[in-house]
Design a protein around this motif. Structure first.
Motif, short mmCIF file in Angstrom:
data_model
loop_
_atom_site.label_atom_id
_atom_site.label_comp_id
_atom_site.label_asym_id
_atom_site.label_seq_id
_atom_site.Cartn_x
_atom_site.Cartn_y
_atom_site.Cartn_z
N THR A 111 0.89 -1.16 0.00
CA THR A 111 0.00 0.00 0.00
C THR A 111 0.93 1.21 0.00
OG1 THR A 111 -0.04 -0.10 2.41
CG2 THR A 111 -1.90 -1.07 1.27
N GLY A 112 0.38 2.39 -0.17
CA GLY A 112 1.21 3.59 -0.21
C GLY A 112 2.00 3.77 1.09
N LEU A 168 3.29 1.41 -9.91
CA LEU A 168 3.72 1.66 -8.52
C LEU A 168 3.99 3.15 -8.32
CD1 LEU A 168 6.06 -1.43 -7.94
CD2 LEU A 168 3.74 -1.10 -7.08
N ARG A 169 4.66 3.76 -9.28
CA ARG A 169 4.93 5.20 -9.17
C ARG A 169 3.64 5.98 -9.03
NH1 ARG A 169 8.10 4.90 -13.61
NH2 ARG A 169 10.23 4.37 -13.06
N ASP A 170 2.67 5.65 -9.87
CA ASP A 170 1.36 6.32 -9.79
C ASP A 170 0.75 6.22 -8.41
OD1 ASP A 170 1.33 7.00 -12.38
OD2 ASP A 170 -0.45 5.82 -12.93
N ARG A 171 0.99 5.11 -7.76
CA ARG A 171 0.39 4.88 -6.44
C ARG A 171 1.32 5.30 -5.31
NH1 ARG A 171 -4.35 3.16 -7.95
NH2 ARG A 171 -4.90 3.99 -5.93
N LEU A 172 2.39 6.03 -5.69
CA LEU A 172 3.34 6.56 -4.70
C LEU A 172 4.05 5.46 -3.92
CD1 LEU A 172 1.19 9.56 -3.37
CD2 LEU A 172 2.76 9.49 -5.33
N ILE A 173 4.31 4.37 -4.62
CA ILE A 173 5.08 3.27 -4.02
C ILE A 173 6.43 3.24 -4.72
CG2 ILE A 173 5.19 0.75 -3.75
CD1 ILE A 173 2.02 0.90 -4.00
N ASP A 174 7.49 3.11 -3.96
CA ASP A 174 8.84 3.12 -4.53
C ASP A 174 9.01 1.92 -5.47
OD1 ASP A 174 11.49 3.13 -5.15
OD2 ASP A 174 12.21 3.12 -3.07
#
Ligand code: TRP
Length: 358
Positions: free
Chosen positions: A70-71, A297-303
């Motif tokens: 998750t974020g 993942l980037r869109d969801r602010l996940i590294d």
């Protein structure tokens, strides 16, 4: 990562230990459970063919790893598995699954009331379909497991799946659940129920879950499925599909899968929807799959660095050689939370073979 006499147990243990390191989790309990669920195939050399054509993974490996992110918060690790006896077959496999439940229930003090309420429905004398019961182990940050059992709605024959599932919901006090699902996700002729699952834990968040494979679906069909859950944005499902499979308006290969979760208090409507996209059928190879998942993942602010760590934990193969390592990607949506899960194939038996059956 393996040599000629490596066993299935050794290879998958190594992969699991690597994944535990990636998510920063103690490995003792996960390794023990992996060994236990593998049962008779643990010590089988990989040079020998799979003992049983498990449908957990394309190449018949009976386990699959997944990482849920998750974020915020740490990623969590899961294992999906089919337990196999030395003499596998539909009846013996069901027996082995029940024996495993009994051992786990005793050791972890699992509540079995909900399982007991429905198990006869999913335990015919002559089980049909590709499996009877599967398991997943879901580990928290400390390595403590939670358990989920998956039942096959087709176990009494595909034509009886609707009755079996409706009755299972009814016995669990979810009398209207099936109607809602039918209206939103079983309205096309090619929509099929694939798993009915129960969390085996004491919490009020303990879920009853139904999964539907929406063969040959367009994005509109899964958006409609998502609209069964109040308070979530169905169009996020379309965006997810378009990002991971750009240009694909209809999914004629392995199907998009929709799932609903019902928790205590959800008498009428599910509180969670998830979409599972079988990425391996909609990319030329895993290097393309990797690029698309990184974007997601980037869109969801996940590294996105996490993805490479997960891949490196499993394999050092050339990603551009073929697809199959990144088997599914899922998006889980509830009114208050969204999460992504990455399903990675062990490829113990060589990875994605050509698709042979629908
Ligand atoms: N291998 C099967 C399939 O792809 C079952 C399966 C394993 C699955 N992991 C999954 C299905 C994740 C949906 C989502 O259908």
């Amino acid at each position: 990562m393996s040599t000629a006499d490596t066993t299935l147990g050794e290879l998958t243990r190594k992969q699991l230990q690597n994944l535990c390191r990636v998510v920063g989790m103690d490995q003792a309990e996960p390794v023990r459970l992996l060994g236990e669920v593998m049962g008779a195939v643990h010590d089988r050399p990989l040079a020998q063919p799979p003992l049983w054509p498990s449908n957990i993974a394309d190449d018949a490996t009976p386990v699959e790893f997944s990482v849920q992110v998750t974020g915020s918060g740490r990623p969590s690790l899961r294992i999906l598995a089919e337990t196999l006896p030395a003499d596998p077959g539909p009846v013996a496999n069901l027996r082995a699954a029940k024996d495993l439940v009994a051992r786990l229930a005793e050791r972890y003090d699992l509540p079995l009331d909900r399982l007991r309420a429905v198990e006869d429905l999913f335990s015919p004398q002559d089980p049909q379909g590709r499996f009877s019961w599967w398991f997943s182990f879901i580990f928290d940050a400390t390595g403590r497991p939670a358990f989920k059992v998956y039942f096959n709605p087709d176990v009494r024959g595909a034509d009886r799946a609707p009755q079996v599932v409706e009755e299972a919901f009814r016995r669990l006090g979810l009398d209207h659940a099936y109607e809602g699902v039918r209206e939103h996700a079983l309205c096309r002729e090619a929509d099929r129920m694939t798993f009915f699952a129960l969390d085996l834990d004491h919490s009020p968040q303990s879920r009853v879950k139904l999964y539907i494979s929406q063969h040959d679906a367009g994005i509109d069909a899964v958006e409609r499925a998502a609209s069964a859950v109040p308070g979530i944005d169905r169009y996020q499902v379309g965006d997810f599909c378009r990002l991971l499979a750009p240009g694909t308006e209809r999914f004629p290969g392995r199907p998009l899968v929709s799932s609903y979760s019902f928790v205590e208090g959800d008498r009428e409507k599910p509180s969670n929807y998830s979409i599972y996209l079988p990425l391996r059928d909609y990319v030329p190879d895993d290097s393309v799959a990797r690029d698309r998942v990184r974007d997601h993942l980037r869109d969801r602010l996940i590294d996105p660095a996490l993805l490479d760590e997960v891949i490196d934990a499993i394999t050092d193969r050339d990603l551009a050689a073929r697809p199959g390592l990144l088997a599914h990607v899922s998006l889980r949506m509830s009114p208050d939370e969204t999460g992504t899960t990455l399903y990675v194939s062990s490829e113990a038996y060589g990875g994605n073979p050509p698709r042979t059956a629908v």
